[in-house]
Design a protein around this motif. Structure first.
Motif, PDB file in Angstrom:
ATOM      1  N   ASN A 165      -2.812   3.671  -9.472  1.00  0.00           N
ATOM      2  CA  ASN A 165      -3.612   4.557  -8.636  1.00  0.00           C
ATOM      3  C   ASN A 165      -4.976   3.907  -8.378  1.00  0.00           C
ATOM      4  O   ASN A 165      -5.243   2.810  -8.890  1.00  0.00           O
ATOM      5  CB  ASN A 165      -3.716   5.959  -9.256  1.00  0.00           C
ATOM      6  CG  ASN A 165      -4.567   6.005 -10.511  1.00  0.00           C
ATOM      7  OD1 ASN A 165      -5.263   5.054 -10.862  1.00  0.00           O
ATOM      8  ND2 ASN A 165      -4.513   7.124 -11.205  1.00  0.00           N
ATOM      9  N   TRP A 203      -1.770   5.257  -4.415  1.00  0.00           N
ATOM     10  CA  TRP A 203      -1.357   4.164  -5.283  1.00  0.00           C
ATOM     11  C   TRP A 203      -1.106   2.909  -4.444  1.00  0.00           C
ATOM     12  O   TRP A 203      -0.977   2.985  -3.229  1.00  0.00           O
ATOM     13  CB  TRP A 203      -0.095   4.533  -6.061  1.00  0.00           C
ATOM     14  CG  TRP A 203       0.976   5.150  -5.214  1.00  0.00           C
ATOM     15  CD1 TRP A 203       1.163   6.478  -4.987  1.00  0.00           C
ATOM     16  CD2 TRP A 203       1.970   4.473  -4.434  1.00  0.00           C
ATOM     17  NE1 TRP A 203       2.219   6.670  -4.132  1.00  0.00           N
ATOM     18  CE2 TRP A 203       2.732   5.462  -3.788  1.00  0.00           C
ATOM     19  CE3 TRP A 203       2.292   3.145  -4.241  1.00  0.00           C
ATOM     20  CZ2 TRP A 203       3.791   5.149  -2.952  1.00  0.00           C
ATOM     21  CZ3 TRP A 203       3.347   2.817  -3.413  1.00  0.00           C
ATOM     22  CH2 TRP A 203       4.088   3.828  -2.776  1.00  0.00           C
ATOM     23  N   HIS A 204      -1.065   1.777  -5.118  1.00  0.00           N
ATOM     24  CA  HIS A 204      -0.664   0.521  -4.490  1.00  0.00           C
ATOM     25  C   HIS A 204       0.054  -0.330  -5.530  1.00  0.00           C
ATOM     26  O   HIS A 204       0.059  -0.001  -6.715  1.00  0.00           O
ATOM     27  CB  HIS A 204      -1.869  -0.221  -3.867  1.00  0.00           C
ATOM     28  CG  HIS A 204      -2.834  -0.740  -4.875  1.00  0.00           C
ATOM     29  ND1 HIS A 204      -3.812   0.042  -5.449  1.00  0.00           N
ATOM     30  CD2 HIS A 204      -2.965  -1.970  -5.423  1.00  0.00           C
ATOM     31  CE1 HIS A 204      -4.508  -0.684  -6.306  1.00  0.00           C
ATOM     32  NE2 HIS A 204      -4.013  -1.906  -6.309  1.00  0.00           N
ATOM     33  N   GLN A 256       7.831  10.246  -5.300  1.00  0.00           N
ATOM     34  CA  GLN A 256       6.722  10.088  -4.354  1.00  0.00           C
ATOM     35  C   GLN A 256       6.787   8.750  -3.624  1.00  0.00           C
ATOM     36  O   GLN A 256       5.831   8.347  -2.989  1.00  0.00           O
ATOM     37  CB  GLN A 256       5.382  10.218  -5.088  1.00  0.00           C
ATOM     38  CG  GLN A 256       5.151  11.582  -5.689  1.00  0.00           C
ATOM     39  CD  GLN A 256       3.812  11.699  -6.386  1.00  0.00           C
ATOM     40  OE1 GLN A 256       2.864  10.974  -6.061  1.00  0.00           O
ATOM     41  NE2 GLN A 256       3.711  12.603  -7.334  1.00  0.00           N
ATOM     42  N   LYS A 302       0.825  -1.210   0.000  1.00  0.00           N
ATOM     43  CA  LYS A 302       0.000   0.000   0.000  1.00  0.00           C
ATOM     44  C   LYS A 302       0.856   1.256   0.000  1.00  0.00           C
ATOM     45  O   LYS A 302       1.943   1.262   0.557  1.00  0.00           O
ATOM     46  CB  LYS A 302      -0.941   0.028   1.212  1.00  0.00           C
ATOM     47  CG  LYS A 302      -1.941  -1.115   1.217  1.00  0.00           C
ATOM     48  CD  LYS A 302      -2.892  -0.988   0.057  1.00  0.00           C
ATOM     49  CE  LYS A 302      -3.921  -2.107   0.094  1.00  0.00           C
ATOM     50  NZ  LYS A 302      -4.782  -2.084  -1.059  1.00  0.00           N
ATOM     51  N   GLY A 303       0.334   2.295  -0.616  1.00  0.00           N
ATOM     52  CA  GLY A 303       0.977   3.607  -0.602  1.00  0.00           C
ATOM     53  C   GLY A 303       0.853   4.215   0.787  1.00  0.00           C
ATOM     54  O   GLY A 303       0.333   3.601   1.709  1.00  0.00           O
ATOM     55  N   HIS A 304       1.283   5.425   0.935  1.00  0.00           N
ATOM     56  CA  HIS A 304       1.297   6.076   2.231  1.00  0.00           C
ATOM     57  C   HIS A 304      -0.030   6.772   2.513  1.00  0.00           C
ATOM     58  O   HIS A 304      -0.714   7.222   1.619  1.00  0.00           O
ATOM     59  CB  HIS A 304       2.441   7.082   2.285  1.00  0.00           C
ATOM     60  CG  HIS A 304       3.761   6.444   1.974  1.00  0.00           C
ATOM     61  ND1 HIS A 304       4.384   5.592   2.849  1.00  0.00           N
ATOM     62  CD2 HIS A 304       4.548   6.499   0.881  1.00  0.00           C
ATOM     63  CE1 HIS A 304       5.499   5.171   2.308  1.00  0.00           C
ATOM     64  NE2 HIS A 304       5.633   5.704   1.116  1.00  0.00           N
ATOM     65  N   GLY A 305      -0.376   6.880   3.787  1.00  0.00           N
ATOM     66  CA  GLY A 305      -1.564   7.623   4.196  1.00  0.00           C
ATOM     67  C   GLY A 305      -2.793   6.744   4.321  1.00  0.00           C
ATOM     68  O   GLY A 305      -2.783   5.561   4.003  1.00  0.00           O
ATOM     69  N   LYS A 306      -3.891   7.343   4.803  1.00  0.00           N
ATOM     70  CA  LYS A 306      -5.145   6.609   5.001  1.00  0.00           C
ATOM     71  C   LYS A 306      -5.765   6.191   3.675  1.00  0.00           C
ATOM     72  O   LYS A 306      -6.285   5.113   3.531  1.00  0.00           O
ATOM     73  CB  LYS A 306      -6.148   7.469   5.776  1.00  0.00           C
ATOM     74  CG  LYS A 306      -5.797   7.693   7.214  1.00  0.00           C
ATOM     75  CD  LYS A 306      -6.880   8.507   7.894  1.00  0.00           C
ATOM     76  CE  LYS A 306      -6.512   8.789   9.336  1.00  0.00           C
ATOM     77  NZ  LYS A 306      -7.522   9.619   9.987  1.00  0.00           N
ATOM     78  N   ASP A 307      -5.756   7.080   2.711  1.00  0.00           N
ATOM     79  CA  ASP A 307      -6.323   6.810   1.392  1.00  0.00           C
ATOM     80  C   ASP A 307      -5.173   6.856   0.392  1.00  0.00           C
ATOM     81  O   ASP A 307      -4.896   7.903  -0.183  1.00  0.00           O
ATOM     82  CB  ASP A 307      -7.390   7.866   1.053  1.00  0.00           C
ATOM     83  CG  ASP A 307      -8.092   7.576  -0.261  1.00  0.00           C
ATOM     84  OD1 ASP A 307      -8.113   6.406  -0.667  1.00  0.00           O
ATOM     85  OD2 ASP A 307      -8.610   8.529  -0.862  1.00  0.00           O
ATOM     86  N   PRO A 308      -4.478   5.725   0.214  1.00  0.00           N
ATOM     87  CA  PRO A 308      -3.270   5.760  -0.598  1.00  0.00           C
ATOM     88  C   PRO A 308      -3.536   6.209  -2.034  1.00  0.00           C
ATOM     89  O   PRO A 308      -4.554   5.872  -2.628  1.00  0.00           O
ATOM     90  CB  PRO A 308      -2.754   4.331  -0.547  1.00  0.00           C
ATOM     91  CG  PRO A 308      -3.908   3.503  -0.152  1.00  0.00           C
ATOM     92  CD  PRO A 308      -4.817   4.378   0.649  1.00  0.00           C
ATOM     93  N   ALA A 335       8.777   1.661  -3.452  1.00  0.00           N
ATOM     94  CA  ALA A 335       7.786   0.621  -3.150  1.00  0.00           C
ATOM     95  C   ALA A 335       7.879  -0.532  -4.148  1.00  0.00           C
ATOM     96  O   ALA A 335       7.760  -1.698  -3.764  1.00  0.00           O
ATOM     97  CB  ALA A 335       6.382   1.215  -3.147  1.00  0.00           C
TER      98      ALA A 335
END
Length: 146
Positions: free
Chosen positions: A63, A14-15, A100, A6-12, A105
């Motif tokens: 995304n 991207w993954h 980013q 998973k990407g960073h933050g609550k609502d990523p 990742a």
């Protein structure tokens, strides 16, 4: 095989997911950014040959709309004179979304793939003219051999 990072933050934003045969068109554009002008039909053939193999993996950063932001290809590389490792076949992040954490990742997914397979090392070949790529890998503690 599916590997999710998973990407960073609550609502990523991207993954990471594994590539599928339906990803060809967008892979062509990103390959062009990497400096490889490949026709869609040729890339489709290459992808069709690679996807069924268990000694290769292609990871995509996408995304939430499943738009591909970057890709990484990794494969096993057995050599007679050293233990079997892996080699990076390519890594590119769309120039519009670089710096980013997407490349890092993708590389983390590759490193996890190497560990899960019990391989001894990961080799990255990068042309000396790709100074930004060299700086990226060295910032992640990859050792410059030549």
């Amino acid at each position: 095989m599916k590997h999710e990072v998973k990407g960073h933050g609550k609502d990523p934003a991207w993954h990471i997911r594994s590539a599928t045969s339906g990803d060809v068109q967008r892979l062509v554009g990103l390959s062009d950014q990497l400096g490889y002008n490949i026709e869609e039909q040729q890339l489709h053939r290459q992808l069709s040959n690679i996807l069924p193999r268990n000694d290769h993996a292609i990871f995509l950063a996408v995304n939430p709309d499943d738009h591909i932001l970057g890709w990484l290809h990794i494969f096993e590389r057995p050599l007679l004179i050293q233990s079997t490792g892996a080699e990076l076949g390519g890594l590119v992040v769309d120039e519009l979304v670089r710096e980013q954490g997407i490349g890092q990742a993708l590389l983390s997914a590759a490193e996890q793939w190497v560990l899960e397979r019990g391989l001894s090392h990961l080799t990255i070949r990068s042309n000396t003219t790709r100074t930004a790529a060299h700086a990226f890998y060295q910032a992640l503690d990859y050792e410059l051999v030549k």
